[in-house]
Design an enzyme around this catalytic site. Structure first.
Site, PDB file in Angstrom:
ATOM      1  N   GLY A  48      -2.949 -11.005  29.028  1.00 52.86           N
ATOM      2  CA  GLY A  48      -2.909  -9.853  28.135  1.00 52.86           C
ATOM      3  C   GLY A  48      -3.397  -8.526  28.686  1.00 52.86           C
ATOM      4  O   GLY A  48      -2.965  -7.472  28.231  1.00 52.86           O
ATOM      5  N   GLU A 102     -10.459  -6.902  29.182  1.00 53.85           N
ATOM      6  CA  GLU A 102      -9.749  -7.750  28.218  1.00 53.85           C
ATOM      7  C   GLU A 102      -8.733  -6.926  27.433  1.00 53.85           C
ATOM      8  O   GLU A 102      -8.890  -5.716  27.269  1.00 53.85           O
ATOM      9  CB  GLU A 102     -10.758  -8.380  27.239  1.00 53.85           C
ATOM     10  CG  GLU A 102     -11.179  -9.786  27.616  1.00 53.85           C
ATOM     11  CD  GLU A 102     -10.098 -10.833  27.333  1.00 53.85           C
ATOM     12  OE1 GLU A 102      -8.905 -10.489  27.228  1.00 53.85           O
ATOM     13  OE2 GLU A 102     -10.459 -12.010  27.206  1.00 53.85           O
ATOM     14  N   ASP A 103      -7.717  -7.613  26.916  1.00 56.60           N
ATOM     15  CA  ASP A 103      -6.757  -6.934  26.046  1.00 56.60           C
ATOM     16  C   ASP A 103      -7.355  -6.705  24.663  1.00 56.60           C
ATOM     17  O   ASP A 103      -7.278  -5.633  24.089  1.00 56.60           O
ATOM     18  CB  ASP A 103      -5.437  -7.720  25.947  1.00 56.60           C
ATOM     19  CG  ASP A 103      -5.616  -9.192  25.546  1.00 56.60           C
ATOM     20  OD1 ASP A 103      -6.769  -9.675  25.447  1.00 56.60           O
ATOM     21  OD2 ASP A 103      -4.590  -9.863  25.334  1.00 56.60           O
ATOM     22  N   ASP A 106     -11.380 -10.576  19.740  1.00 48.40           N
ATOM     23  CA  ASP A 106     -11.157 -11.005  18.349  1.00 48.40           C
ATOM     24  C   ASP A 106     -12.421 -11.752  17.895  1.00 48.40           C
ATOM     25  O   ASP A 106     -13.430 -11.125  17.589  1.00 48.40           O
ATOM     26  CB  ASP A 106      -9.891 -11.869  18.316  1.00 48.40           C
ATOM     27  CG  ASP A 106      -9.452 -12.255  16.913  1.00 48.40           C
ATOM     28  OD1 ASP A 106      -9.948 -11.664  15.948  1.00 48.40           O
ATOM     29  OD2 ASP A 106      -8.604 -13.154  16.785  1.00 48.40           O
ATOM     30  N   LYS A 134     -11.798  -6.122  17.439  1.00 45.93           N
ATOM     31  CA  LYS A 134     -11.778  -6.376  15.987  1.00 45.93           C
ATOM     32  C   LYS A 134     -13.198  -6.694  15.530  1.00 45.93           C
ATOM     33  O   LYS A 134     -13.600  -7.868  15.514  1.00 45.93           O
ATOM     34  CB  LYS A 134     -10.870  -7.575  15.678  1.00 45.93           C
ATOM     35  CG  LYS A 134      -9.386  -7.360  15.930  1.00 45.93           C
ATOM     36  CD  LYS A 134      -8.615  -8.629  15.573  1.00 45.93           C
ATOM     37  CE  LYS A 134      -7.135  -8.522  15.841  1.00 45.93           C
ATOM     38  NZ  LYS A 134      -6.433  -9.821  15.686  1.00 45.93           N
ATOM     39  N   PHE A 155      -3.065  -8.916  12.951  1.00 49.51           N
ATOM     40  CA  PHE A 155      -2.404  -9.355  14.180  1.00 49.51           C
ATOM     41  C   PHE A 155      -1.518  -8.244  14.748  1.00 49.51           C
ATOM     42  O   PHE A 155      -0.715  -7.646  14.044  1.00 49.51           O
ATOM     43  CB  PHE A 155      -1.571 -10.616  13.928  1.00 49.51           C
ATOM     44  CG  PHE A 155      -1.119 -11.252  15.196  1.00 49.51           C
ATOM     45  CD1 PHE A 155      -1.991 -12.041  15.935  1.00 49.51           C
ATOM     46  CD2 PHE A 155       0.161 -11.027  15.675  1.00 49.51           C
ATOM     47  CE1 PHE A 155      -1.584 -12.601  17.140  1.00 49.51           C
ATOM     48  CE2 PHE A 155       0.578 -11.594  16.869  1.00 49.51           C
ATOM     49  CZ  PHE A 155      -0.301 -12.383  17.612  1.00 49.51           C
ATOM     50  N   ARG A 168       4.984  -8.499  25.007  1.00 51.92           N
ATOM     51  CA  ARG A 168       4.044  -7.904  25.966  1.00 51.92           C
ATOM     52  C   ARG A 168       4.611  -6.646  26.612  1.00 51.92           C
ATOM     53  O   ARG A 168       3.878  -5.774  27.063  1.00 51.92           O
ATOM     54  CB  ARG A 168       3.697  -8.906  27.077  1.00 51.92           C
ATOM     55  CG  ARG A 168       2.940 -10.131  26.605  1.00 51.92           C
ATOM     56  CD  ARG A 168       2.361 -10.861  27.824  1.00 51.92           C
ATOM     57  NE  ARG A 168       1.957 -12.228  27.534  1.00 51.92           N
ATOM     58  CZ  ARG A 168       0.777 -12.595  27.034  1.00 51.92           C
ATOM     59  NH1 ARG A 168      -0.121 -11.674  26.760  1.00 51.92           N
ATOM     60  NH2 ARG A 168       0.496 -13.861  26.828  1.00 51.92           N
TER      61      ARG A 168
HETATM   62  P1  IMP Z   1     -10.887 -14.494  20.766  1.00 56.29           P
HETATM   63  O1  IMP Z   1     -11.302 -15.642  21.657  1.00 56.29           O
HETATM   64  O2  IMP Z   1     -10.797 -14.904  19.324  1.00 56.29           O
HETATM   65  O3  IMP Z   1     -11.729 -13.257  20.961  1.00 56.29           O
HETATM   66  O4  IMP Z   1      -9.393 -14.149  21.130  1.00 56.29           O
HETATM   67  C1  IMP Z   1      -9.074 -13.492  22.275  1.00 56.29           C
HETATM   68  C2  IMP Z   1      -7.649 -13.723  22.657  1.00 56.29           C
HETATM   69  O5  IMP Z   1      -6.823 -14.084  21.543  1.00 56.29           O
HETATM   70  C3  IMP Z   1      -7.060 -12.453  23.223  1.00 56.29           C
HETATM   71  O6  IMP Z   1      -7.285 -12.352  24.608  1.00 56.29           O
HETATM   72  C4  IMP Z   1      -5.601 -12.605  22.864  1.00 56.29           C
HETATM   73  O7  IMP Z   1      -4.936 -13.355  23.854  1.00 56.29           O
HETATM   74  C5  IMP Z   1      -5.609 -13.373  21.575  1.00 56.29           C
HETATM   75  N1  IMP Z   1      -5.545 -12.482  20.397  1.00 56.29           N
HETATM   76  C6  IMP Z   1      -6.511 -12.221  19.492  1.00 56.29           C
HETATM   77  N2  IMP Z   1      -6.086 -11.367  18.547  1.00 56.29           N
HETATM   78  C7  IMP Z   1      -4.805 -11.064  18.863  1.00 56.29           C
HETATM   79  C8  IMP Z   1      -3.809 -10.208  18.254  1.00 56.29           C
HETATM   80  O8  IMP Z   1      -4.010  -9.535  17.236  1.00 56.29           O
HETATM   81  N3  IMP Z   1      -2.604 -10.167  18.882  1.00 56.29           N
HETATM   82  C9  IMP Z   1      -2.318 -10.873  20.015  1.00 56.29           C
HETATM   83  N4  IMP Z   1      -3.228 -11.672  20.611  1.00 56.29           N
HETATM   84  C10 IMP Z   1      -4.456 -11.781  20.038  1.00 56.29           C
HETATM   85 MG    MG Z   2      -5.728 -12.688  26.229  1.00 55.57          MG
END
Ligand code: IMP
Ligand code: MG
Length: 177
Positions: A48, A102-103, A106, A134, A155, A168
């Site tokens: 990402g 990081e992208d 979340d 977020k 999302f 992407r």
């Molecule tokens: P986390 O572990 O919950 O912080 O999620 C991180 C990963 O989940 C990111 O690196 C993304 O790959 C994916 N992700 C979380 N939210 C989104 C979103 O809104 N759109 C697309 N990918 C997401």
């Molecule tokens: Mg990712």
């Protein structure tokens, strides 16, 4: 309003490419200033972060380097099921100043795992820079040192972020309808 379709979902335009670039340029100035003489190594998390990393890196003028890491998910043999291994650490990061790219942050579970893995290599410091953040969903385990956009718990796709592997390539960021 520009609406697009990816597989079964519709998305509306949310942040356009000019806004993204301008924010990343601002972020690069802050990071340039904070890491002057610190010779940081940026570690982009694939897939990402590739667009964010490429844009940010172009606007840094300090002495710095970059490498990319990936979390390979595979089914473990244990009953616990899935394990994610952080792959691609080729550089010697002991005593280095690391900035994770990081992208999106979340829940922060991915980040927690990455930080734990990197700490095993005994770096000097680990800072975090994410294109998107977020706060409502975040576990608050690590400070998010730098982010371009704080967004609600919805999302999104585009600019490196995907829905089921697609989207992407979009130059703008879109929010689910
Ligand atoms: P986390 O572990 O919950 O912080 O999620 C991180 C990963 O989940 C990111 O690196 C993304 O790959 C994916 N992700 C979380 N939210 C989104 C979103 O809104 N759109 C697309 N990918 C997401
Ligand atoms: Mg990712």
């Amino acid at each position: 309003m520009e609406t697009i379709q990816i597989l079964d979902k519709k998305f509306d335009i949310y942040i356009n490419n000019d806004q993204i670039k301008n924010k990343i340029i601002d972020l690069a100035k802050v990071i340039d200033n904070d890491f002057l003489d610190k010779d940081p190594i940026f570690l982009g998390i694939l897939n990402g972060s590739f667009m964010f990393a490429a844009e940010l890196f172009q606007h840094l003028s300090i002495k710095c380097s970059i490498s990319f890491l990936k979390l390979s998910s595979y089914d473990g043999t244990e009953s616990s099921g899935k394990m994610n291994q952080l792959i691609g650490i080729n550089e010697d990061i002991k005593n280095r100043n690391i900035v994770i790219l990081e992208d999106i942050i979340d829940t922060g579970n991915t980040l927690k795992h990455i930080v734990e893995e990197l700490e095993k290599y005994d770096p000097n410091e680990i800072k975090i820079a994410s294109l998107l953040y977020k706060p409502e969903a975040y576990n608050n385990l690590h400070k998010i040192d730098y982010y371009a956009f704080s967004i609600p718990n919805e999302f999104i796709v585009g600019y490196g972020l995907d829905y089921c592997g697609y989207g992407r390539n979009l130059k703008h960021i879109y929010k689910i309808k």
